[in-house]
Every structure is written in structure tokens, then in C-alpha cells.
Design a protein around this motif. Sequence first.
Motif, PDB file in Angstrom:
ATOM      1  N   GLY A  66      56.965  20.406 -27.145  1.00  0.00           N
ATOM      2  CA  GLY A  66      56.706  21.834 -27.311  1.00  0.00           C
ATOM      3  C   GLY A  66      56.893  22.603 -26.013  1.00  0.00           C
ATOM      4  N   ASP A  67      56.921  23.934 -26.139  1.00  0.00           N
ATOM      5  CA  ASP A  67      57.123  24.795 -24.967  1.00  0.00           C
ATOM      6  C   ASP A  67      55.899  24.805 -24.063  1.00  0.00           C
ATOM      7  N   LYS A  68      56.115  25.196 -22.802  1.00  0.00           N
ATOM      8  CA  LYS A  68      55.011  25.483 -21.879  1.00  0.00           C
ATOM      9  C   LYS A  68      54.849  26.993 -21.811  1.00  0.00           C
ATOM     10  N   LEU A  69      53.603  27.436 -21.867  1.00  0.00           N
ATOM     11  CA  LEU A  69      53.325  28.870 -21.942  1.00  0.00           C
ATOM     12  C   LEU A  69      52.266  29.249 -20.923  1.00  0.00           C
ATOM     13  N   MET A  70      52.520  30.311 -20.166  1.00  0.00           N
ATOM     14  CA  MET A  70      51.502  30.847 -19.275  1.00  0.00           C
ATOM     15  C   MET A  70      51.262  32.309 -19.633  1.00  0.00           C
ATOM     16  N   ILE A  71      49.976  32.664 -19.770  1.00  0.00           N
ATOM     17  CA  ILE A  71      49.623  34.062 -20.046  1.00  0.00           C
ATOM     18  C   ILE A  71      48.744  34.557 -18.909  1.00  0.00           C
ATOM     19  N   ILE A  72      49.125  35.686 -18.322  1.00  0.00           N
ATOM     20  CA  ILE A  72      48.405  36.241 -17.174  1.00  0.00           C
ATOM     21  C   ILE A  72      47.801  37.586 -17.598  1.00  0.00           C
ATOM     22  N   PHE A  73      46.523  37.780 -17.270  1.00  0.00           N
ATOM     23  CA  PHE A  73      45.816  39.002 -17.690  1.00  0.00           C
ATOM     24  C   PHE A  73      45.859  40.049 -16.576  1.00  0.00           C
ATOM     25  N   ASP A  74      46.272  41.258 -16.908  1.00  0.00           N
ATOM     26  CA  ASP A  74      46.252  42.362 -15.947  1.00  0.00           C
ATOM     27  C   ASP A  74      45.143  43.368 -16.246  1.00  0.00           C
ATOM     28  N   ARG A  75      44.935  43.694 -17.495  1.00  0.00           N
ATOM     29  CA  ARG A  75      43.913  44.636 -17.895  1.00  0.00           C
ATOM     30  C   ARG A  75      43.260  44.164 -19.183  1.00  0.00           C
ATOM     31  N   PRO A  76      41.966  44.406 -19.399  1.00  0.00           N
ATOM     32  CA  PRO A  76      41.026  45.178 -18.585  1.00  0.00           C
ATOM     33  C   PRO A  76      40.871  44.568 -17.187  1.00  0.00           C
ATOM     34  N   ARG A  77      40.452  45.421 -16.265  1.00  0.00           N
ATOM     35  CA  ARG A  77      40.464  45.001 -14.869  1.00  0.00           C
ATOM     36  C   ARG A  77      39.471  43.895 -14.546  1.00  0.00           C
ATOM     37  N   ASP A  78      38.405  43.778 -15.326  1.00  0.00           N
ATOM     38  CA  ASP A  78      37.421  42.730 -15.024  1.00  0.00           C
ATOM     39  C   ASP A  78      37.974  41.330 -15.296  1.00  0.00           C
ATOM     40  N   VAL A  79      39.034  41.219 -16.098  1.00  0.00           N
ATOM     41  CA  VAL A  79      39.614  39.894 -16.333  1.00  0.00           C
ATOM     42  C   VAL A  79      40.950  39.728 -15.614  1.00  0.00           C
ATOM     43  N   ARG A  80      41.269  40.687 -14.752  1.00  0.00           N
ATOM     44  CA  ARG A  80      42.520  40.640 -14.008  1.00  0.00           C
ATOM     45  C   ARG A  80      42.630  39.340 -13.206  1.00  0.00           C
ATOM     46  N   GLY A  81      43.775  38.704 -13.256  1.00  0.00           N
ATOM     47  CA  GLY A  81      43.964  37.465 -12.497  1.00  0.00           C
ATOM     48  C   GLY A  81      43.603  36.208 -13.276  1.00  0.00           C
TER      49      GLY A  81
END
Lengths: 419, 281
Positions: free
Chosen positions: B96-111
Motif C-alpha cells: 500500500g501507499d505511504k501517506l503523510m498528513i500535516i496540520f496547519d490550522r486550527p493553530r493549536d494543532v499546527r505542526g
Amino acid sequence: MTDCGRSHFAKLVVTIVLTVVAWGLFENPANGQQITGQVSMEGRLFTQDALRDNLYPTNVSIAIEPEFYQELNDGRQSLTVVPFLRWDEHDSERTHWDVRELDWEYFARDWELRAGVRKVFWGVTESNHLVDVINQTDLVEDLDSEAKLGQPMVNLAIIQPWGTLDLYALMGFRQRRFFGAGGRPGIPFPFNSDGAKIDGGNFGWAMRWAYTAGPMDIGVSQFHGTARDPRFFIGDQPIVIADFIRSPFPSIDTQDPMIVPGYEVIDQLGVDAQLTMNGWLLKFEGINRWGQGSRFAAMTGGLEYTLGNLRSSGLDLGLLVEYSYDDRGIEALTPLEDDVFLGGRLAFNDVQTTEVLAGTVLDRTSKASFLFVEASRRLGERSTLDVRIRSFVGVPPDDVFLYGIRNDDYLQASWTLYF
Amino acid sequence: MSLNTTLLSVDGHPVENGRCLSRGVISVALVIAMTLAASTWAFADQRGDEIAREADRRDTGWNDMIAELEMVLRNRQGEESTRALRSRLLEVDADGDKLMIIFDRPRDVRGTAFLTYTHRSGPDDQWLFLPALKRVKRISSNNKSGPFMGSEFAYEDLASQEIEKYTYEYRRDEILDGRPTFVVERVPVDSSSGYTKHVAWYDQEEYRLAKIEFYDRKDELLKTLIYRSYQQYLEQYWRPDEMYMENHQTGKSTVLRWSEYEFQTGLTARDFDQSSLRRVR
């Protein structure tokens, strides 16, 4: 980086504010530049009378933590600067500043080089972080010891099919930041952290090998350097807790005998492992340490299981059980020497990301227990509300870590704004 | 091959006995047999499988992909809340594929960032990076049926849709928004899925998904997902600009807007390891 007087503190505030403004003016996201951060306002209500006079029932505190980030060389390098500043109404030790990060990183195909002030986390368990020895604990932030002071270092990570090998040269030793005499919670003994005895000077080293094999994540680490957690001394003699608790409780107002922390040079071998299967997480951390009194071993192990999407409500309930053991017994430098941790984490998975974590740590030897609740929720798009309860129940006089703070139960509410 | 088998089982004659029949009789028998076969489950299975395989075949070879996402969550009262994310995907040979999801907003979960190694068989591997603690945590991929960031999308709706994750049954042809589609029922193989089945509409010409209906554990219609404004990239790969998910039981909905799609950007497995998870932003 550890202490500063009031005027220095004011200068620092001005410096940080000017830096934020300057960086804000010149920020250019297209150039890989980012400025973000948070400001947090916190209020505490102590629900019981203090054990000592002139201690307060309420406290207010404010903290700011901006983050400056610059990407360089088409993403091959980065620079991160994170100063931290807290002002506290009553505890002068809790009013403090720190450089959490001042970190330059270079990324290559098979390795990464990182230099500067950094934070490194090792380990897998939730209630006790035995193998995590790189950074000094910023204890005044919270009793949970999760906050850390930045550690100057050079770190080379070698990334290969056989795992990741991290090599660390640690420059500079930082003392633990303890509560002040006028603080709540505070240290109920005549204690002088300025008189600390520090062995080993400024250099230490560490290495860690980490590998993932299917459902298993494993890490093996070795640390050599000045211990982050001190023993306690009166004069040249380390305190023997078994004797200490039999003698009358020394009053905080006496100047003699004065207790000082002693940071000795240690070697620590650590192992951490997690098996992730069918919704179960099985976790283990074990250490063997020498150089700080007699050689000893300690471990934490446990389980985590999450009941996902309970009855299709969207709620997740995570259940945690962990046990900590330290073979020094009563002489251990941690309250977690024979303790069971039970916890539950409820995630509502709603728009506001409401979460509640509640748990208890039961000391099987002293029968004391520590209860806590941590709840958080987003307010609007850029702030969060966090409520915490910390409570001590049934603490007997021979529980040296908790007896002096047994009446410092508190309710805390903090509001954090993100920018 | 399978058509032959079905033919034999339907008329009950071994091939050798068919030699004495005229061509015309064989043709008639074939047509009848095919009609009968098409109505049997065994044959429908085969066709559903073929549709899924063809869709997968046509969407193979892009190597890696990056894109930005905006999620607009809307409740029954029409109040909106927005999230911003970025995703990176890497095709993996024979898995299967490799997947990365990065959070930008809401700001409290940024990073905060998610890393998933999807597997064709067995549970996926999943790690979460918590930036405040600088901690990478291995998490269980079992909890896939809950809401993703409070939206109407579950983790499993956003995961890489490997063909082995479902069994397929062809249902019918249907005209949807003026285009001919195959309607295929998909049943999740993993018992920890929140669904008993999906009903999926595949575009007959391009083999891209047009619509999916999700049925909950009580086999009642829970959600409908509609794919909008497809664009073609590298003259082969179709991607929607928008995915609209409506929850029929709560009246809530989520719009997922995709932008800045890029393919074959040169990402490698090294961009999908725990070290890169720590420093991604």
C-alpha cells in the motif's frame, strides 16, 4: 540561561517583544519563513489551607512562547528559535525564561545533523519517562514533569535500513528548576538550589538506536553525563530517606541544616519497546543506572487500549494501565518507585476537539494517591481552554515526596491564544 | 476463462459434447448462458473486481504526490469551521501507499503530523508526531471509523484505497449527471471498519469515482460522498478539486477542497520516515 534578576527579566521581555515585531515586519512565508507561537494565561485555585503561613489561595501566571522558523537552502536546512517566558504572581522561581530551541538542522539522504539548543524525547510510556534523560525537567511548569529546558547539543542521526542511530554530544549542564520557598506547590524543607553540587562539568554524550519491525518499535540508549535528577545532600552526606522520615520534620524557617541538590555523573543504559497489535499498545521502559549511590534498575510497563467510535457516537475511549518499579525502594529519587497508574482518555472528536484525561497514581508502598483530570477544548479558531485538577489523597508522613505538598491540591484553568 | 467455467456449469455439458452442435446453436447457448451468468453472484463479483482493478491500474505510476487541503465543517445550523492540511503520498511497489498528513490550522494543532504505511493485507502502521513534546507516538490503526478532526470524514475515508481492502460486487449501470457509471458495492475486509458496505459509482469512461454511499453497522445509509470538478494531471491521473460529504443522520456536512496538486516531485521513502515526521512543517 537559568536565572535572572528582575531588571534582566524586564530587558528580556522588551527584547522578545522587539524581536517578535521585527520578525513580523520582515516575515515572508514564500521565503520559507514562519513566525508563530502562543500566549497562555493561567489561574490556579488552591482548595485547601496551606501548610505554612502566608501562602496564597489563588495564583495567576502568564507565559509566552513565540517560534521563529527559517527554511534555508531549498529545504535542506532549517533554523528554529523558540524563546519561552513565564511570569508568576507569587513564586519567584516560577517566573523564569528559557531558550526552548535554537536549532539548526541539515537534512541529507542517509543522515541528519542538528546543532544548537534542542529538545529530544525518548520512550513510549505515559506515566513515567525513565529512558528520557537528555533534557532537564522544568518542574515549575507542572508537576507532571512534561516540560523540559532546552539542552545545547550536536546530534548526528544516521538513517539506515537497520534502524536510526542517533549520536549526541551534550554541551552544558542545566540544573533542575525547583519551586521557590514561597511557592505553591513548594518545597517544605530548608532547601537551597543555588548551593547545588555539580560533578562532571559541562560535557556528556549519548546514543540511541531505534528500529521498527512490523508491529514492534524498539529503542536502546546509553547516556553518560551529569544526572538530570539530583540526589539531596546535607553537607557532604546524601540524605538517607529512611532516616530522614524518622527524624522530626525540619522547619522551613531554620537555616541549618540546609538541604542542597547534588548532581552526580551517571551512566544509564535504557531500553524501550512498544508492541502495537489489534488496538492494543503494550509498552515497556527499563533502565540500569550507576554512579549515583549504588547501581540500580527501574522499569515502567503497561497497556493502552482504545475503544474507537464508541457505539458509533464518534467518541474514543482510551484505557491506560501502567506499573512503575524502582529497586531502590524508599530511597528512590522518584515518587514512582512502586506505583500503579490507571487512566482514561475520552476524545469527543468534535469540532472543538474536546478531550478529557483522568487518572490516578497509587503508591503501593505508602498508600498515597495522586488524582488528576486534564480537559481541553478549542474556543473559536485560534484559542484553547484547558482545565486541570491535581489532588493528593491519603498521604502519610513517610511519603517524603508528597507529604509536604499534600495540601496543595489545585484547580487550574488556562486560556491559550495561538498566533 | 471464468466465462467458460460458468458456461459449462450452466448448461451442464463438457466441452467435448459441444462439438456436434452447429455454430448457431453454440452462439445462442452462449448468449443465454451469459445472461444467466450475469445474474449470478459469482459473475457479478468478478465484474466488480474487474472495475476496481481497472480503476487502480489507471491510477498507477504517479510515484508521488503532494497536495493542500482545506476542510470546511458545517453543522446543522450552518455554522462553519475551517481546517487546513497538507498531504504527501508515495506509491510503494507491491504494497500500500505511504501517506503523510500535516496540520496547519486550527493553530493549536499546527505542526501535528500523521504518518501511515498502508498495507494491502493486515493492519496499517501509523505514527503521530506531537510537536509540543517532540514525541513520535506509534498509534493503533484500528480506530479508523471515528471522525477525522471533527469532520464528517472518517480516517478510513481518507486512507489510501487499496483494492485488497474491500470485496466488490457489480450492481448495475446507471446514468449519473449525464455520464454512464458502474454501480459497485464494496464491503470492507477489516472488521474494525465503521461500515457494512459502500455503494460506489465509477465513471465508465475514466474509471474515476463519482459518488460513494456509506452504510453504517446497522446497514442504514449514513453518509454520501460526492466528487466534484475532476482535473486530469500528467495527461493520465484524475483528481477532484472538491469532495463533498454529507451525513444523513446528523445533518452535518464537510467540504474538502484540494489544491496545488503536484505529481512526481521526487519524494522518496526517506520523506516518509519517523525522522522526516519530526521535522515536517
